[in-house]
Design an enzyme around this catalytic site. Sequence first.
Site, PDB file in Angstrom:
ATOM      1  N   ASN A   1       9.794  54.548  24.276  1.00 18.46           N
ATOM      2  CA  ASN A   1      11.120  55.054  23.938  1.00 18.46           C
ATOM      3  C   ASN A   1      11.658  54.368  22.689  1.00 18.46           C
ATOM      4  O   ASN A   1      11.400  53.188  22.444  1.00 18.46           O
ATOM      5  CB  ASN A   1      12.106  54.981  25.113  1.00 18.46           C
ATOM      6  CG  ASN A   1      12.179  53.647  25.808  1.00 18.46           C
ATOM      7  OD1 ASN A   1      11.235  52.855  25.796  1.00 18.46           O
ATOM      8  ND2 ASN A   1      13.307  53.370  26.426  1.00 18.46           N
ATOM      9  N   ILE A   2      12.364  55.147  21.915  1.00 17.83           N
ATOM     10  CA  ILE A   2      12.919  54.688  20.632  1.00 17.83           C
ATOM     11  C   ILE A   2      14.412  54.998  20.647  1.00 17.83           C
ATOM     12  O   ILE A   2      14.807  56.167  20.729  1.00 17.83           O
ATOM     13  CB  ILE A   2      12.236  55.430  19.460  1.00 17.83           C
ATOM     14  CG1 ILE A   2      10.717  55.188  19.485  1.00 17.83           C
ATOM     15  CG2 ILE A   2      12.844  54.983  18.133  1.00 17.83           C
ATOM     16  CD1 ILE A   2       9.924  56.080  18.543  1.00 17.83           C
ATOM     17  N   GLU A   3      15.223  53.950  20.605  1.00 17.76           N
ATOM     18  CA  GLU A   3      16.670  54.155  20.687  1.00 17.76           C
ATOM     19  C   GLU A   3      17.302  54.119  19.304  1.00 17.76           C
ATOM     20  O   GLU A   3      16.654  53.795  18.310  1.00 17.76           O
ATOM     21  CB  GLU A   3      17.271  53.108  21.628  1.00 17.76           C
ATOM     22  CG  GLU A   3      16.671  53.257  23.026  1.00 17.76           C
ATOM     23  CD  GLU A   3      17.285  52.375  24.075  1.00 17.76           C
ATOM     24  OE1 GLU A   3      17.973  51.390  23.725  1.00 17.76           O
ATOM     25  OE2 GLU A   3      17.087  52.689  25.265  1.00 17.76           O
TER      26      GLU A   3
ATOM     27  N   CYS B   1      12.229  65.766  29.247  1.00 20.45           N
ATOM     28  CA  CYS B   1      10.788  65.531  29.080  1.00 20.45           C
ATOM     29  C   CYS B   1       9.972  66.438  29.994  1.00 20.45           C
ATOM     30  O   CYS B   1       8.897  66.907  29.604  1.00 20.45           O
ATOM     31  CB  CYS B   1      10.455  64.065  29.337  1.00 20.45           C
ATOM     32  SG  CYS B   1      11.069  63.011  28.005  1.00 20.45           S
TER      33      CYS B   1
ATOM     34  N   CYS C   1      12.736  59.613  24.361  1.00 22.62           N
ATOM     35  CA  CYS C   1      12.002  59.045  25.501  1.00 22.62           C
ATOM     36  C   CYS C   1      10.533  58.782  25.150  1.00 22.62           C
ATOM     37  O   CYS C   1       9.957  59.435  24.266  1.00 22.62           O
ATOM     38  CB  CYS C   1      12.016  60.023  26.666  1.00 22.62           C
ATOM     39  SG  CYS C   1      13.616  60.259  27.411  1.00 22.62           S
TER      40      CYS C   1
ATOM     41  N   CYS D   1      12.656  62.186  32.670  1.00 24.12           N
ATOM     42  CA  CYS D   1      13.955  62.880  32.640  1.00 24.12           C
ATOM     43  C   CYS D   1      13.724  64.390  32.569  1.00 24.12           C
ATOM     44  O   CYS D   1      12.612  64.862  32.288  1.00 24.12           O
ATOM     45  CB  CYS D   1      14.793  62.394  31.456  1.00 24.12           C
ATOM     46  SG  CYS D   1      14.303  63.116  29.884  1.00 24.12           S
TER      47      CYS D   1
ATOM     48  N   GLU E   1       7.916  59.614  26.825  1.00 22.45           N
ATOM     49  CA  GLU E   1       7.061  60.783  27.068  1.00 22.45           C
ATOM     50  C   GLU E   1       7.047  61.697  25.855  1.00 22.45           C
ATOM     51  O   GLU E   1       6.000  62.188  25.419  1.00 22.45           O
ATOM     52  CB  GLU E   1       7.577  61.591  28.281  1.00 22.45           C
ATOM     53  CG  GLU E   1       7.586  60.830  29.585  1.00 22.45           C
ATOM     54  CD  GLU E   1       8.857  60.052  29.853  1.00 22.45           C
ATOM     55  OE1 GLU E   1       9.453  59.505  28.893  1.00 22.45           O
ATOM     56  OE2 GLU E   1       9.260  59.974  31.016  1.00 22.45           O
TER      57      GLU E   1
HETATM   58  N1  THU Z   1      13.761  56.922  29.115  1.00 23.19           N
HETATM   59  C1  THU Z   1      12.467  57.300  28.820  1.00 23.19           C
HETATM   60  O1  THU Z   1      11.889  56.825  27.833  1.00 23.19           O
HETATM   61  N2  THU Z   1      11.876  58.199  29.634  1.00 23.19           N
HETATM   62  C2  THU Z   1      12.458  58.776  30.730  1.00 23.19           C
HETATM   63  O2  THU Z   1      11.921  59.723  31.276  1.00 23.19           O
HETATM   64  C3  THU Z   1      13.717  58.226  31.231  1.00 23.19           C
HETATM   65  C4  THU Z   1      14.511  57.446  30.243  1.00 23.19           C
HETATM   66  C5  THU Z   1      14.420  55.978  28.214  1.00 23.19           C
HETATM   67  C6  THU Z   1      15.518  56.584  27.385  1.00 23.19           C
HETATM   68  C7  THU Z   1      16.352  55.368  27.055  1.00 23.19           C
HETATM   69  O3  THU Z   1      15.802  54.752  25.908  1.00 23.19           O
HETATM   70  C8  THU Z   1      16.140  54.453  28.248  1.00 23.19           C
HETATM   71  O4  THU Z   1      15.008  54.939  28.946  1.00 23.19           O
HETATM   72  C9  THU Z   1      17.318  54.406  29.209  1.00 23.19           C
HETATM   73  O5  THU Z   1      17.706  55.666  29.581  1.00 23.19           O
END
Ligand code: THU
Length: 138
Positions: free
Chosen positions: A43-45, A96, A54, A93, A56
């Site tokens: 995941n990259i914020e 995804c 996310c 989520c 995925e």
């Molecule tokens: N996140 C994912 O990378 N995949 C998911 O299916 C659920 C959530 C990440 C998004 C965000 O960077 C962090 O988890 C918290 O929500």
Amino acid sequence: MEIIKKLISEALIARKSAYTPYSKFKVGAALLTSTEKIYSGFNIECAAYSMCNCAERTAIFRAVFDNHRKFTHIAIVGGPENQENLTDFCPPCGACRQVLREFCDPKELKIILAKNTEEYKIFTLDELLLFSFGPQYL
Ligand code: THU
């Protein structure tokens, strides 16, 4: 079985590099293409929170960029950054799940939710995204 453990290992490795300064929740994913190539992602914020991507979708978009259009398995691991030994499964989520739907047969795609290479659960996409909208409707 070996491929399941391999995917989980790759997802765990990817998770370590996740860019998560805001949530501090690190997720890793590893996707298997129908041609048996593995693509991982994390995941990259972003300071503008809604732009977060996310793990995925990072893995999926990397693979699609390389011209892969069909996936058979994805392993997903996630948890707070201070957890090296994961205590929970991290389900994908809704967004995804829908993007995965684009590139698989929902009855065949195996979604592996893991804490480590020994503790995991496997679902099909169809189980996690019932009666889904897909390319055949257009
Ligand atoms: N996140 C994912 O990378 N995949 C998911 O299916 C659920 C959530 C990440 C998004 C965000 O960077 C962090 O988890 C918290 O929500």
